[in-house]
Design an enzyme around this catalytic site. Structure first.
Site, short mmCIF file in Angstrom:
data_model
loop_
_atom_site.label_atom_id
_atom_site.label_comp_id
_atom_site.label_asym_id
_atom_site.label_seq_id
_atom_site.Cartn_x
_atom_site.Cartn_y
_atom_site.Cartn_z
N SER A 234 0.77 -1.31 0.12
CA SER A 234 -0.03 0.01 -0.05
C SER A 234 0.82 1.22 0.09
CB SER A 234 -1.00 0.01 1.25
OG SER A 234 -0.05 -0.25 2.41
N ASP A 480 -3.63 6.44 11.79
CA ASP A 480 -2.76 5.88 10.59
C ASP A 480 -1.33 6.50 10.45
OD1 ASP A 480 -1.65 4.57 8.61
OD2 ASP A 480 -3.40 4.65 7.25
N HIS A 483 0.75 5.22 6.35
CA HIS A 483 0.22 6.08 4.95
C HIS A 483 0.62 7.60 5.07
CE1 HIS A 483 -1.55 2.10 5.13
NE2 HIS A 483 -1.27 2.02 3.90
#
Length: 553
Positions: A234, A480, A483
């Protein structure tokens, strides 16, 4: 001559007969009658003019002010009213024999000015269209100038990855969040409620040179009739989205498209016959996490020797950018399958993370050496993208993970350890330098470790849904810190890629890799743990963070 004398005598001689005089009275009668009709006509016009004439004369002070008004009739906001008033005043000072005609004209002007004035004003308000046209022309000129300019590339010996972060709100961000329709909700932090935007304005400045100015048109020329593919997890998808936004910025609507089929996402640019692609393979080799939609599996199992199923999708690609890291950080050891998924094998062995990682990269390297022609394909490998899950790592005891961090760590001389597993870093560099096909190592790790401010934090989605206010207020659980927001840090990674695609020859990449590795990790190696050792508390934190983050990735 006699006839002429006769006529003269007939006019002035009194002794002519009465008959001749009577006949000559007819022209006189006609003249008199014409004068009478003209008089009646003039009398009628005078009466008409008097009926229409305004009897109020202008005051002397008004007459004195009229010249000034005539010189600048637009001083008042109601311009058309002022013009009419001035015109009437001037008309009143004219002779009466011309007044009627001029007043009639003014009445027609009243009709022409009063009603269309607002409508014309509305039409004139369409200035943005003209401005748009001007901007279009300016943009076209700039694009033409941009095409004529050459990219000012840094010297080949310059280390791009050693430098500092510089605030630059003039050239960065390279695109705007709301101008890239292809960004997913996972990375659109401003749209998701983030208030500060400074994270978009930091530019990477190499110590001994400068990165070239990014020009989308030149990038697309490099990609004309070519394929650029990102392969990995990702974080590589994060970088792919960034590259899509950088490339699409000059492509008109209807000439670009995005299609997803299984593990492959393809962004196509019609006018250049070019594609920017992403292929989901978080471990590069086969694993039970290869489903692009259903891969939230904590008990991850890999097949270190099996890569053909993925590899067949990487052939005939002109630029390949590989990565694999974050999915390895879930546990201390990796589960290595005995046998094959296709044959229903379920038993596995647990192998230390760096050992399993190196086995996988050797499988990958062997496939690259056997299947890719360096004259046709340029290969890149990205180093690990760091996490920021312990605010104590950057001396912020009051912080909660990366939440509410708004600036980078600017003291680049300060040794920094944020939990990056450098053992995997060295495994990657060792394998790459043993390969026959040259591979360029994108050394993004150290410079990214200083960007604690650039993560999506609580301004993202989880399990496909936007975090609600209650969840955003609980960063300890929901932030998070893996990312990155876009625009943001991954754009810098692509600036490196843009520089290398624009300049470097494939034959030079392998040689450049060695020097970059040696210099790029000098700062963090001082505090890295010895080979084979790993601080358990750090990995526990990483494991917890990954479990939470992977629920939505």
């Amino acid at each position: 001559m006699q006839l002429s004398r006769r006529k003269t005598s007939s006019l002035f001689s009194g002794g002519l007969p009465m008959k001749h005089r009577k006949n000559n009275n007819l022209p006189i009668f006609v003249v008199v009658f014409s004068i009478f009709l003209f008089g009646c006509f003039m009398y009628n016009e005078d009466v008409k003019s008097i009926a229409e004439f305004p009897f109020s004369r202008p005051k002397p002070q008004e007459l004195q002010q009229e010249p000034a008004k005539i010189k600048n009739p637009f001083q008042e906001s109601n311009n058309h009213i002022e013009i009419l008033r001035n015109s009437r005043t001037v008309a009143e000072t004219q002779p009466e024999d011309t007044l009627s005609l001029k007043h009639s004209i003014l009445k027609e002007e009243d009709k022409k000015i009063e009603l269309p004035a607002e409508e014309q004003g509305e039409k004139k308000i369409e200035l943005p269209a003209e401005e748009k046209e001007e901007k279009k022309i300016e943009s076209t000129v700039e694009e033409e100038e941009e095409d004529d300019e050459e990219v000012e590339l840094p010297p080949e010996e310059c280390d791009l990855y050693t430098g500092s972060w510089v605030y630059d709100n003039v050239t960065h961000p390279l695109y705007k969040e709301d101008e890239c329709e292809f960004l997913t909700a996972q990375v659109t932090c401003m749209r998701n409620g983030r208030k500060d935007s400074m994270y978009q304005n930091w530019k990477w400045q190499p110590r001994d040179c400068s990165l070239p100015k990014f020009k989308a048109r030149l990038l697309l020329e490099k990609l004309r009739n070519k394929r650029l593919m990102f392969v990995g997890d990702s974080l590589n998808r994060n970088q792919w989205e960034s590259m899509v936004c950088l490339a699409q910025s000059i492509v008109p609507p209807g000439r670009k498209s995005l299609n997803k089929t299984g593990s492959l996402s393809v962004f196509r640019i019609e006018d250049y016959n070019a594609t920017v692609e992403f292929y989901w393979a978080p471990f590069l080799v086969e694993s039970n996490s290869d489903d692009p939609n259903m891969h939230s599996i904590l008990n991850r199992i890999i097949m270190p020797g099996s890569i053909k199923k993925h590899g067949k999708n990487w052939k005939d690609v002109d630029y390949l950018v590989f990565n694999t890291y974050i999915w390895w950080m879930n546990t201390f050891t990796m589960k290595v399958l005995r046998g094959s998924f296709d044959k229903g094998a379920t038993e596995y062995d647990e192998v230390d993370r760096p050992v399993a990682y190196k086995r996988v990269l050797k499988t990958w390297a062997k496939w690259v050496d056997r299947n890719l022609d360096p004259n046709l394909t340029t290969i890149f490998f990205s180093s690990m993208s760091p996490l920021h899950i312990k605010s104590l790592d950057w001396d912020n005891p009051d912080g909660i993970k990366c939440a509410k961090e708004t600036t980078p760590i600017l003291n680049m001389s300060m040794p920094l350890e944020v939990g990056t597993d450098r053992r995997l870093y060295y495994a990657a560099t060792d394998v790459i330098q043993s390969m026959k096909v040259p591979v360029h190592f994108l050394n993004i790790t150290t410079l990214s470790e200083y960007r604690k401010d650039a993560h999506t934090s609580v301004h993202t989605i989880r399990q496909g849904k936007m975090l609600n206010a209650e969840q955003q207020a609980d960063p300890e659980t929901y932030a998070d810190c893996i990312h990155w927001c876009l625009p943001g840090l991954p754009d810098t990674w692509n600036e490196f890629l843009y520089t290398l695609v624009s300049e470097r020859k494939v034959s030079h990449l392998k040689q450049l890799t060695r020097g970059t590795i040696d210099q790029g990790i000098a700062i963090t190696w001082k505090v890295s743990l010895p080979e084979g050792k790993w601080e358990e508390s750090d990995t526990d934190d990483v494991q917890t963070a990954l479990k939470e983050a992977h629920e939505e990735t």
